[in-house]
Design an enzyme around this catalytic site. Structure first.
Site, mmCIF file in Angstrom:
data_model
loop_
_atom_site.group_PDB
_atom_site.id
_atom_site.type_symbol
_atom_site.label_atom_id
_atom_site.label_comp_id
_atom_site.label_asym_id
_atom_site.label_seq_id
_atom_site.Cartn_x
_atom_site.Cartn_y
_atom_site.Cartn_z
ATOM 1 N N SER A 1 0.828 -1.209 0.000
ATOM 2 C CA SER A 1 0.000 0.000 0.000
ATOM 3 C C SER A 1 0.860 1.256 0.000
ATOM 4 O O SER A 1 2.079 1.205 0.231
ATOM 5 C CB SER A 1 -0.883 0.012 1.239
ATOM 6 O OG SER A 1 -0.065 0.269 2.373
ATOM 7 N N LYS A 2 0.196 2.376 -0.220
ATOM 8 C CA LYS A 2 0.897 3.654 -0.213
ATOM 9 C C LYS A 2 1.565 3.869 1.140
ATOM 10 O O LYS A 2 2.665 4.414 1.219
ATOM 11 C CB LYS A 2 -0.101 4.773 -0.515
ATOM 12 C CG LYS A 2 0.510 6.147 -0.402
ATOM 13 C CD LYS A 2 -0.402 7.233 -0.907
ATOM 14 C CE LYS A 2 0.260 8.591 -0.861
ATOM 15 N NZ LYS A 2 0.578 9.065 0.469
ATOM 16 N N ARG A 3 0.878 3.424 2.203
ATOM 17 C CA ARG A 3 1.452 3.624 3.544
ATOM 18 C C ARG A 3 2.780 2.900 3.715
ATOM 19 O O ARG A 3 3.683 3.407 4.378
ATOM 20 C CB ARG A 3 0.450 3.183 4.619
ATOM 21 C CG ARG A 3 -0.547 4.281 4.847
ATOM 22 C CD ARG A 3 -1.415 4.130 6.073
ATOM 23 N NE ARG A 3 -0.886 3.392 7.194
ATOM 24 C CZ ARG A 3 -1.590 2.469 7.855
ATOM 25 N NH1 ARG A 3 -2.793 2.156 7.459
ATOM 26 N NH2 ARG A 3 -1.081 1.875 8.904
#
Ligand code: GLU
Length: 504
Positions: free
Chosen positions: A261-263
């Site tokens: 994910s972007k995180r």
């Protein structure tokens, strides 16, 4: 084999994740390998998730990656429109067709009613499914008297069109990657095909478009596998042949625990998008981080597919030659940020010094240094094996452009002896006497001087490095001073000896 026509069908809901780029890439490789057609279709029928700029971002990303589209919004083609919101009326006709066949029906339940049913089921630890066992107690054209639902339609009451999923039937289908799959319809709900806002849902639009565009193979992410039974049922209801399906494995976090994910990227400092995303919550992109598109593509290709050999470096045309769906992995692929850098390093090493000099000159220009391209060429040649990105060349070469302002304290403590200043001033005289300031010639002269004097080579060269570079780093000393030239070298010896002398 039938004419290969594949599509990449992103929804413009934000920046395109690298998992999406990989889906596009595999479709593209498959199309090129089989002399087929690669189509870009924009699936934008969910108006609530539409994000401005996303469509352009998708196109620019594919272009940067070297993935060329054969049919699409910009390219045109015989199977348009290639943006789904531009053909909602066509989808409506197909929804009506299913109603005529009694495979779909009108449902009038409000959002609040459905929310309540879901909550009540949750409380009992159950999941509410709108299916054959529930539909008769709901507000729809199967449960209400005909006159009543017809009147509701006439009165303009809001409704959706739902698929009438048969009860307790085994659906058999094949996936080119997952093999044979059987799903019983009792686990499936009567999915909405057409919404009250006049737009089709993903499921209807996707199936109708794949059919109208004569798609031969649907290659897409594994997250769509649960939708496949419904899609198979839709093909059956319409009486159409389904395309072949291949569901690609997920891209996993570096530790393998869940979807990338972007995180994860934010936490670990790597991008999960091909290009910088400039809207709202901005996000890093591979392009802006200094990756070469060839390296990025090479890395992505091997995340979920292998050529069956040890070979790791593939150009796009080599990928096209080598690609096959049966070598796509079944299980998820862990993303490895270090490996991504490694790929970029490999591609950087393949570039000529001249190409790198041209790229690096731009960094220098911004910092106000205007050196001859030939000089920069020599310089990048000295350090390129130490860097993964052109921007990193600066960290390796800053001291070429400016004389040290400080001298590393630890290095001085370790390398600076009471006899060092006198030895360096002697070295300065030796260098001053050398006409041809070329690395090899200098090296042999300096070495003979050291030998004749009985000095310690390591001690001299380490101290010499401190005055020239300011620290114990950098390429071969004679390469450095040859590049700097005699005048600058002698100046740096004087300055170093004096500044360090005062600091002790
Ligand atoms: N619009 C879907 C997406 O955003 C496409 C899924 C498919 O390829 O069928 O991924």
């Amino acid at each position: 084999m039938q004419q290969v026509r594949v599509r990449f069908a992103p929804s413009p809901t934000g920046p395109l994740h690298i998992g999406g780029v990989r889906t596009a890439l595999y479709n593209y490789l498959f199309a090129r390998k089989n002399n087929g057609t690669f189509i870009l279709r924009i699936e934008d029928t969910d108006q609530t998730r539409f994000v401005d700029g996303a469509e352009e971002y998708i196109m620019e990303s594919l272009k940067w990656c070297g993935i060329t589209v054969d049919e699409g919004i910009n390219e045109g083609g015989k199977y348009g429109p290639y943006r789904q919101s531009d053909k909602k009326d066509i989808f409506r006709q197909y929804a009506d067709l299913l109603i005529d066949k009694n495979d779909a029906y009108y449902a009038f339940d409000s959002r609040d009613q459905l929310d309540k049913l879901r909550k009540d089921a949750d409380k009992e630890g159950k999941t509410f499914i709108y299916n054959a066992s529930a539909r008769n107690s709901r507000q729809n054209s199967l449960s209400l008297p005909e006159a009543e639902w017809k009147q509701r339609l006439k009165d303009g009451a809001p409704y959706v069109i739902r698929y009438r999923m048969p009860l307790n039937e085994d659906i058999h289908f094949d996936d080119l990657i997952r093999g044979h799959i059987v799903v019983n319809t009792s686990t499936l709900d009567d999915k909405v095909l057409f919404k009250s806002d006049g737009m089709p849902t993903y499921h209807l639009a996707n199936i109708v478009d794949d059919h109208l565009m004569e798609i031969s193979h649907v290659i897409r992410g594994e997250e769509w596998l649960p939708s496949l039974p419904l899609h198979i049922m839709l093909y059956r209801s319409f009486g159409w042949d389904a395309p072949l399906f291949a569901h690609l494995p997920l891209l996993l976090k570096p530790d393998g625990e869940g979807k990338l994910s972007k995180r994860d990227g934010d936490k670990m400092g790597f991008p999960v998008f091909p290009l910088y995303w400039p809207y709202g919550e901005t996000a890093k992109g591979y392009r802006e981080e200094g990756y070469y598109p060839e390296a990025f593509i090479n890395m992505l290709a091997l995340l979920g597919w292998n050529p069956g050999t040890e070979k790791e470096i593939f150009s796009m045309s080599e990928l096209i030659d080598a690609f096959s769906i049966d070598r796509v992995h079944k299980s998820g692929s862990r993303f490895n940020p270090e490996k991504a850098k490694w790929f970029n390093h490999q591609y950087l090493m393949q570039r000529t010094n001249k190409q790198l000099a041209i790229e690096f000159r731009e960094f220098l220009r911004i910092q106000g240094f205007h050196h001859d391209i030939g000089q920069i060429e020599t310089l990048v040649g000295l350090v390129k094996d130490r860097v993964s990105f052109v921007s990193e060349i600066w960290n390796e070469t800053d001291f070429f452009f400016k004389s040290p302002e400080t001298y590393d304290k630890d290095a001085i403590k370790k390398r600076w002896k009471p006899e060092t200043p006198a030895q360096l001033l002697e070295l300065k005289e030796v260098l001053a006497g050398i006409e041809d300031f070329k690395p090899d010639a200098m090296e042999s002269k300096v070495k003979s001087w050291i030998e004749a004097k009985g000095y310690n080579t390591g001690a001299i060269m380490n101290a010499f490095r401190i005055v020239i570079v300011g620290a114990s780093r950098g390429p071969h000393m004679f390469d450095i001073i040859s590049w700097l030239g005699k005048e600058e070298t002698l100046k740096r010896i004087d300055k170093g000896v004096s500044v360090i002398g005062k600091s002790l």
